[in-house]
Design an enzyme around this catalytic site. Structure first.
Site, PDB file in Angstrom:
ATOM      1  N   ARG A 172       0.811  -1.313   0.095  1.00 46.59           N
ATOM      2  CA  ARG A 172      -0.157   0.058  -0.054  1.00 46.59           C
ATOM      3  C   ARG A 172       0.926   1.217  -0.045  1.00 46.59           C
ATOM      4  O   ARG A 172       1.783   1.294   0.713  1.00 46.59           O
ATOM      5  CB  ARG A 172      -0.950  -0.056   1.247  1.00 46.59           C
ATOM      6  CG  ARG A 172      -1.867  -1.086   1.410  1.00 46.59           C
ATOM      7  CD  ARG A 172      -2.990  -0.589   0.120  1.00 46.59           C
ATOM      8  NE  ARG A 172      -4.309  -1.511   0.230  1.00 46.59           N
ATOM      9  CZ  ARG A 172      -4.538  -2.631  -0.581  1.00 46.59           C
ATOM     10  NH1 ARG A 172      -3.325  -3.156  -1.343  1.00 46.59           N
ATOM     11  NH2 ARG A 172      -5.507  -3.457  -0.578  1.00 46.59           N
TER      12      ARG A 172
ATOM     13  N   GLU B 294      -4.147   7.443  -5.522  1.00 45.89           N
ATOM     14  CA  GLU B 294      -4.204   6.544  -6.676  1.00 45.89           C
ATOM     15  C   GLU B 294      -5.699   6.903  -7.282  1.00 45.89           C
ATOM     16  O   GLU B 294      -6.743   7.183  -6.974  1.00 45.89           O
ATOM     17  CB  GLU B 294      -4.217   5.067  -6.323  1.00 45.89           C
ATOM     18  CG  GLU B 294      -2.888   4.641  -6.096  1.00 45.89           C
ATOM     19  CD  GLU B 294      -2.973   3.055  -5.492  1.00 45.89           C
ATOM     20  OE1 GLU B 294      -1.713   2.344  -5.350  1.00 45.89           O
ATOM     21  OE2 GLU B 294      -4.048   2.604  -5.771  1.00 45.89           O
TER      22      GLU B 294
ATOM     23  N   HIS C 124      -0.812  -0.395  -9.725  1.00 50.22           N
ATOM     24  CA  HIS C 124      -1.621  -1.159  -8.610  1.00 50.22           C
ATOM     25  C   HIS C 124      -2.142  -2.233  -9.439  1.00 50.22           C
ATOM     26  O   HIS C 124      -3.297  -2.641  -9.143  1.00 50.22           O
ATOM     27  CB  HIS C 124      -2.630  -0.428  -8.065  1.00 50.22           C
ATOM     28  CG  HIS C 124      -2.956  -0.775  -6.646  1.00 50.22           C
ATOM     29  ND1 HIS C 124      -3.378  -0.134  -5.535  1.00 50.22           N
ATOM     30  CD2 HIS C 124      -2.809  -2.306  -6.097  1.00 50.22           C
ATOM     31  CE1 HIS C 124      -3.240  -0.925  -4.432  1.00 50.22           C
ATOM     32  NE2 HIS C 124      -3.033  -2.269  -4.677  1.00 50.22           N
TER      33      HIS C 124
END
Length: 340
Positions: A237, A266, A285
């Protein structure tokens, strides 16, 4: 009985088709094509189950779903699910422990190789007609003989340790719960204290859930304590890392590079100064996003939903909140409470 199951996170038509093929009898699947919160509110108005692969499941969204009986995470991180709101409603919450361990471990390894071998730089040069292997020889490195540190030692980190054994690297790990000696031998990994891990690792790979304990763990002090020239890999993360401090240690040359699959914000904005550095490799991601693992994780997701609907127990590793309200694991606990 029909179960209305809403997948909040957009998926391509190819992925949706694979997911539909994993559905159990009575499961009616609907897929969001947007991340828009208002659209999500409308979609969940008659949902029995919400599935999120990274979309926010807020208290407001839970309140908009009066029929909701179960929340299932596609993956393991529950930092975007309002667990307090779920607990207040008596909603069970489950993850898919271990279902993405292989793809994420491979992606972490790919980032290590890409940073060490400066693959984006080499690719851009060749496409631009620049043929300078001598320049690359001066900045590229190999994993063999290096020390790889794993911060967190759950399923993903252990799978990565297994993959790394063929690279002739020394593997250290740090976790709030030390593994037993049999497990350490099986994965060829040695336990190290946090400070030792930072000081010894040539490559440090992060494998922690986002909790109060792990948020900002890799701040300025920790980053400066890393071995000079080391590489940081983050497939966990973004909020675990202080991005401003990371930018400083990369610009100063204290760290040799970074491979980042996650960011504090993000999608990562185009103005993020980290994106302007030549010694980092970035991905959106996407560490767990491989088409050939979709049947595995979709089967896990829909299997959990089917078991809950039939009153059958879920695997202990998958349980975050039990019905009606007792948590199997505390999201505010230490950094490896949830399985990797």
């Amino acid at each position: 009985m029909t179960l209305n199951i809403v997948f909040l996170t957009p998926m391509t038509p190819e992925v949706r088709e694979v997911v539909r093929g994993c559905a159990h009898a009575g499961q009616q699947l609907r897929f969001s094509e947007t991340t828009d919160p208002e659209t999500h509110r409308r979609l969940v108005s008659d949902a029995d189950v919400i599935v999120s692969a990274g979309s926010w499941v807020t208290a407001d969204l839970i309140a908009a779903a009066p029929k909701l009986r179960f929340i299932q995470k596609w993956g393991i991180g529950v930092d975007k699910i309002d667990l307090e709101a779920a607990r207040a409603r008596g909603l069970p919450v489950a993850i898919t422990a271990g279902a993405s361990a292989g793809p994420v471990a491979e992606h972490a390894l790919a980032l290590m190789l890409a940073v060490y071998r400066r693959l984006p730089l080499a690719d851009r040069q060749v496409r631009a007609g620049i043929w300078e292997p001598a320049r690359l020889r001066g900045v590229c490195r190999q994993i063999a003989g290096r020390t790889v540190g794993l911060l967190g030692f759950g399923n993903i980190a252990r799978t990565l340790a297994h993959r790394l054994r063929g690279f002739d690297a020394t593997i250290l790990y740090h976790d709030v719960r030390r593994a037993d000696a049999v497990t350490e031998r099986a994965f060829g990994a040695r336990y190290a204290g946090f400070d030792e891990l930072l000081a010894q690792a040539d490559i440090l790979s992060l494998h922690l859930p986002l909790t109060d304990a792990s948020r900002g763990m890799m701040g300025a002090d920790a980053l400066r304590a890393m071995k000079p020239g080391a590489v940081l890999i983050n497939t966990a993360r973004g909020e675990i890392v202080d991005e401003a401090a990371l930018l400083e240690v990369l610009r100063s040359g204290h760290l040799g590079g970074a491979g980042l699959d996650t960011f504090a914000q993000e999608p990562a904005p185009a103005g993020n100064p980290l994106l302007g550095l030549d010694n980092i490799v970035v991905t959106p991601h996407s560490a767990g996003s491989v088409i050939d693992n979709v049947p595995n994780i979709a089967g896990h997701v829909l299997g959990n939903i089917d078991r809950h609907a039939r009153g059958l127990p879920l695997a202990e590793a998958d349980i975050v909140l039990r019905a009606p309200a007792s948590p199997a694991s505390d999201p505010k606990a230490s950094a490896s409470t949830l399985p990797g």
